[in-house]
Design an enzyme around this catalytic site. Structure first.
Site, PDB file in Angstrom:
ATOM      1  N   PHE A 139      44.716  39.714  32.194  1.00  0.00           N
ATOM      2  CA  PHE A 139      44.589  38.533  32.158  1.00  0.00           C
ATOM      3  C   PHE A 139      43.411  37.732  33.260  1.00  0.00           C
ATOM      4  O   PHE A 139      43.135  38.070  34.017  1.00  0.00           O
ATOM      5  CB  PHE A 139      45.799  37.722  33.015  1.00  0.00           C
ATOM      6  CG  PHE A 139      46.154  36.271  33.058  1.00  0.00           C
ATOM      7  CD1 PHE A 139      46.457  35.536  31.744  1.00  0.00           C
ATOM      8  CD2 PHE A 139      45.774  35.657  34.021  1.00  0.00           C
ATOM      9  CE1 PHE A 139      46.573  34.299  31.867  1.00  0.00           C
ATOM     10  CE2 PHE A 139      45.795  34.184  33.796  1.00  0.00           C
ATOM     11  CZ  PHE A 139      45.941  33.740  33.048  1.00  0.00           C
ATOM     12  N   ASP A 224      37.515  41.433  38.109  1.00  0.00           N
ATOM     13  CA  ASP A 224      38.500  40.158  38.240  1.00  0.00           C
ATOM     14  C   ASP A 224      39.254  40.352  39.451  1.00  0.00           C
ATOM     15  O   ASP A 224      40.492  41.110  39.283  1.00  0.00           O
ATOM     16  CB  ASP A 224      39.087  39.621  37.106  1.00  0.00           C
ATOM     17  CG  ASP A 224      39.915  38.573  37.233  1.00  0.00           C
ATOM     18  OD1 ASP A 224      40.115  38.159  38.634  1.00  0.00           O
ATOM     19  OD2 ASP A 224      40.242  38.190  35.935  1.00  0.00           O
ATOM     20  N   LYS A 253      42.316  31.988  43.666  1.00  0.00           N
ATOM     21  CA  LYS A 253      43.737  32.059  43.909  1.00  0.00           C
ATOM     22  C   LYS A 253      43.814  31.845  45.550  1.00  0.00           C
ATOM     23  O   LYS A 253      43.721  30.506  46.012  1.00  0.00           O
ATOM     24  CB  LYS A 253      44.427  33.017  43.592  1.00  0.00           C
ATOM     25  CG  LYS A 253      44.724  32.950  42.023  1.00  0.00           C
ATOM     26  CD  LYS A 253      46.043  33.764  41.723  1.00  0.00           C
ATOM     27  CE  LYS A 253      46.585  33.296  40.523  1.00  0.00           C
ATOM     28  NZ  LYS A 253      46.048  33.880  39.016  1.00  0.00           N
TER      29      LYS A 253
END
Ligand SMILES: *Cc1c(COP(=O)(O)O)cnc(C)c1O
Length: 398
Positions: A139, A224, A253
């Site tokens: 993702f 990532d 995040k």
């Protein structure tokens, strides 16, 4: 606009229906606790999906927001601002990176990473070296390039044509990776733990060997760390556990504890290819976001050792939930997947919410926990007890 029910009804009349939202409106938060519009209290063990690493309304973050909010918010990237420079200095300090680009989200950080990976080779006279290799079930976000690189077809439907020259290999499969690499490869992009796929850690040694293969093929090794970074796994960056360093890394995040911010970090050699005018973001590294991120980063470094101990206790408690419905706990630090059988993860999440516990289901058999790094031992124990109760209360499936 007061109770959960009326807010949910009004939301359903006016918001696009792309989120599957619980019939709960949250109005206040403090540490690992949040309160809904009906006054009900919850222990929050998902924390904005790994965003509120310091919990809700942490005093250091609130102070930074208030002070910077009175001084200066945004001036555009036509000028420097001191907090952004300090933040970049602190991010490169002790890390593989020497260059930082700021943006506003994980998808944007990945967009920058992917674009830069292609540009490095184009600048070297090899525009044909433009293929991105990524992993099945990965993702990476919802902008078109990040979405294309995301290895989950269910997210692609309806948005074709996607970005050309992207291919996927099974996560953890070094032979498949080696086969996929070649003179056309710009970069390999991978998450240290596939969080959205159900908190799947990369196999031992996989990242190091993948890095070696990728470099041998003349391509860039990109991580990532949008979800795994900022202390989530017990070190500031998850790749530190593996003793590997990337050429480029994305973060977002928890970077500013809930204030929107992303960053792309790169080595000196690679980062210098993002030449004047080649990439930009209006809000990237704004004074306000930078101030909050700086306070967040300093505080995260301070709380990491204690968080590691609480994470161990939480994991041990979850692993020992009786009743045979918990078949394992995977992940690292404060990013955990509780694997269940005989019940649906979604049913457990609803039962947990009724009991005042917020967690998140991934598919039918994984419950994700991404608690604040400031979770206390007592809160960890309470979370385990509430989850155990929710798991045993959830209806049995065949
Ligand atoms: C959340 C996430 C993203 C996307 O971040 P957004 O801020 O939603 O764009 C990308 N990669 C990983 C690993 C993530 O967990």
């Amino acid at each position: 606009m007061n109770g959960n029910a009326s807010i949910a009804a009004r939301a359903q009349a006016v918001l696009t229906p792309n989120y599957r939202q619980a019939p709960v409106a949250l109005v206040r938060g403090q540490g690992s606790r949040v309160w809904d519009a009906d006054g009900k209290e919850y222990l929050d063990l998902i924390c904005g999906i790994a965003v509120n690493a310091l919990g809700h309304c942490h005093p250091a973050a609130v102070r930074a927001l208030e002070e910077q909010g009175r001084a200066l918010w945004h001036v555009s990237n036509l000028f420097y601002t001191p907090r952004a420079v300090e933040l970049a200095e602190e991010l490169v300090h002790g890390s593989f990176a020497r260059r930082v680009f700021f943006c506003n989200s994980g998808a944007e950080a990945n967009e920058a990473m992917l674009k830069l990976a292609r540009k490095v080779h184009a600048d070297a006279g090899h525009p044909e070296r433009n293929e991105i290799v990524a992993c099945v079930n990965s993702f990476h976000g919802r902008t078109l390039f990040a979405l294309t690189v995301t290895g989950q077809e269910k997210y692609h439907h309806g948005f074709e044509p996607l970005v050309p020259s992207v291919r996927h290999v099974p996560f953890g499969d070094l032979a498949a990776l080696e086969q996929a690499l070649g003179p056309h490869t710009a970069a390999f992009v991978v998450e240290p733990i596939q969080a959205e796929a159900g908190v799947l850690p990369s196999p031992d040694g996989y990242l190091a060997e993948a890095r070696r293969l990728v470099h041998a093929a003349g391509a860039l090794f990109c991580l990532d760390e949008v979800q795994t970074g900022m202390g989530r796994t017990g070190k500031l960056w998850a790749h530190e556990w593996e003793g590997v360093t990337p050429d480029i890394m994305s973060s977002a995040k928890a970077l500013a504890n809930g204030f929107p911010m992303g960053a792309m970090l790169a080595t000196e050699e690679v980062g210098m290819h993002l030449t004047p005018g080649s990439h930009a973001s209006t809000f990237g590294g704004t004074a306000l976001a930078s101030a909050v991120a700086l306070a967040t980063l300093r505080e995260i470094r301070a709380v990491l050792p204690a968080a590691g101990k609480v994470a161990e206790r939480l994991r041990a408690g979850l692993s020992a939930i009786p009743g045979g419905r918990v078949v394992g706990v995977r992940g690292r630090g404060m990013l955990l997947g509780v694997m269940v059988r005989g019940v649906k993860a979604g049913d457990v999440v609803v039962a947990a919410r009724e009991r005042g516990l917020l967690v998140n289901a991934i598919g039918d058999d994984v419950i994700r926990l991404a608690p604040a790094l400031v979770l206390t031992e007592a809160e960890a124990d309470q979370g385990v007890a509430l989850l155990a109760s929710a798991i045993s209360a959830a209806p049995a499936i065949a």
